[in-house]
Write an enzyme that holds these catalytic residues in place. Structure first.
Site, short mmCIF file in Angstrom:
data_model
loop_
_atom_site.label_atom_id
_atom_site.label_comp_id
_atom_site.label_asym_id
_atom_site.label_seq_id
_atom_site.Cartn_x
_atom_site.Cartn_y
_atom_site.Cartn_z
N CYS A 48 14.64 0.56 2.97
CA CYS A 48 13.98 -0.47 2.15
C CYS A 48 12.57 -0.02 1.78
CB CYS A 48 13.93 -1.80 2.91
SG CYS A 48 12.91 -3.07 2.11
N CYS A 51 9.70 -2.42 3.49
CA CYS A 51 9.50 -2.55 4.93
C CYS A 51 8.28 -1.73 5.37
CB CYS A 51 10.75 -2.07 5.68
SG CYS A 51 12.06 -3.31 5.79
N HIS A 109 12.49 -7.84 7.66
CA HIS A 109 13.36 -7.62 6.50
C HIS A 109 14.28 -8.81 6.23
CE1 HIS A 109 15.42 -5.04 3.57
NE2 HIS A 109 16.58 -5.37 4.10
N ASN A 147 11.85 -14.10 -7.32
CA ASN A 147 13.27 -14.00 -7.66
C ASN A 147 14.00 -13.66 -6.38
OD1 ASN A 147 12.86 -14.40 -10.46
ND2 ASN A 147 12.32 -12.25 -10.71
N SER A 155 15.02 -6.81 -7.08
CA SER A 155 15.22 -5.37 -6.94
C SER A 155 15.26 -4.92 -5.49
CB SER A 155 14.11 -4.62 -7.68
OG SER A 155 12.84 -4.96 -7.15
N HIS A 158 14.37 -7.30 0.62
CA HIS A 158 13.25 -7.68 1.49
C HIS A 158 12.54 -8.89 0.88
CE1 HIS A 158 10.33 -6.38 4.70
NE2 HIS A 158 9.64 -7.33 4.06
N HIS A 160 10.23 -11.20 -0.77
CA HIS A 160 8.95 -10.94 -1.42
C HIS A 160 8.82 -11.76 -2.69
CE1 HIS A 160 11.60 -8.37 -3.83
NE2 HIS A 160 10.65 -8.33 -4.75
N GLN A 162 6.15 -12.15 -6.45
CA GLN A 162 5.33 -11.37 -7.38
C GLN A 162 4.23 -12.22 -7.97
OE1 GLN A 162 7.31 -8.62 -10.14
NE2 GLN A 162 9.27 -9.34 -9.33
#
Length: 335
Positions: A48, A51, A109, A147, A155, A158, A160, A162
């Site tokens: 990943c 990570c 993760h 997303n 994408s 993990h 996350h 934006q």
């Protein structure tokens, strides 16, 4: 009382309409199906690129971070250099400047917002607030979003989010600003403040509430299990949140998001995003109320999604499951 016949509902924040067709929920489904992705992810995945200590796709190596980790997006959609400015009375191009960042919620993760501890979610809330304040000092608008899940185009698995900060107001934010400004000019109160007060009177669409927040399925919801999180009180931007508001935000996210996961017994995908007063407005933003949109694509199960096609693309947004029925389903999974 929910109207059982086809009708249209007006989205108060955009002025657009949604066609609601409750009778279509009886139709059979033989469309696309696929197996749900595995929910049991490791604490650390050596492959990943988000990570700790791993190499990112852009070539940088992540530090051995222990909390939230924010870094400039290796493949940003906005740059500080401007593009073209062209207008020949038919085709128009305008320069667009900005910057983009990635927020890793946790080194874990597997730690989605739904699965995190209250302390972990609170760290994410504080990060959102800090970033909004920081980037808002330099850019007209700060869009914080997530997303979640491959179905929504993420994408990386993990957890996350934006941040895209821009020197312009995106089209949806512009519409919301205009609609809220018009309502405030007519009524002298924020539009979403009025919506919150109406829903607090005992709406079928109410999901959860505490001192500083309410979570509802909006009357004009387009996606099957769409929800709207509204700040209670005169809160315009994330950085306006005080200690109590931040704690209550972490709490209500910990109520809503696990209910999503339980709805279809899956790691529930969605796109979510914060809408606060654009920073270019400065202090002239009394018409704004901070809120977050959650747009999940799932319709009937973990592997049947709502596709915005046909009439939705060519006419206007349409939904079969009424917002009230969706709220009842989500409330049934709240613990």
């Amino acid at each position: 009382m929910t109207d059982p016949l086809p009708h249209r509902r007006k989205n108060l924040l955009t002025g657009e309409y949604v066609l609601v067709s409750p009778q279509r929920m009886a139709r059979p489904w033989q469309g696309e199906r696929k197996n749900d992705q595995a929910q049991n992810r490791p604490l650390h995945d050596p492959d990943c690129y988000l990570c700790p200590t791993n190499a990112r796709s852009g070539g940088e190596t992540n530090p051995d971070y222990e909390g939230t980790f924010v870094f400039p997006n290796d493949f940003p959609a906005l740059l500080e250099e401007s593009g073209s400015d062209f207008d020949d009375d038919l085709f128009v191009e305008k320069p667009a400047r900005g910057e983009a960042r990635v927020i890793c919620y946790s080194p874990d993760h597997s730690a989605t917002l739904a699965r995190m501890t209250g302390e972990g979610r609170r760290a994410v809330v504080d990060t959102w607030c800090d970033i909004s304040s920081d980037l808002g000092s330099r850019w007209a608008n700060v869009q914080i979003f997530e997303n979640k899940g491959a179905m929504m185009g993420a994408s990386s698995p993990h957890p996350h989010g934006q941040v895209w900060a821009s020197d312009f107001l995106p089209s949806t934010v512009q519409k919301e600003d205009e609609r809220q400004r018009d309502y405030y000019g007519m009524r002298g109160e924020p539009l979403l403040g009025a919506v919150a007060e109406r829903e607090l009177q005992g709406s079928e669409r109410m999901l959860a509430q505490n001192e500083h927040w309410i979570a509802i399925v909006p009357h004009w919801a387009a996606w099957p299990f769409e929800t709207l999180l509204i700040a209670r009180g005169e809160i315009r931007r994330l950085e306006d949140l005080g200690e109590g508001s931040r704690a209550d935000l972490s709490e209500i996210l910990g109520t809503l998001l696990p209910a999503y996961d339980r709805l279809f017994d899956t790691d529930f995908p969605y796109s979510m995003g914060w809408h606060g007063a654009p920073h270019e407005l400065g202090k002239e933003c009394a018409h704004w109320r901070l809120h977050a949109h959650f747009y999940p694509p799932l319709l009937r199960s973990a592997d049947i999604r709502k596709h915005m096609v046909g009439f939705e693309l060519l006419g206007e947004t349409q939904r079969d499951l009424t917002p009230e029925a969706a709220a009842e389903r989500i409330r049934g999974e709240i613990r």
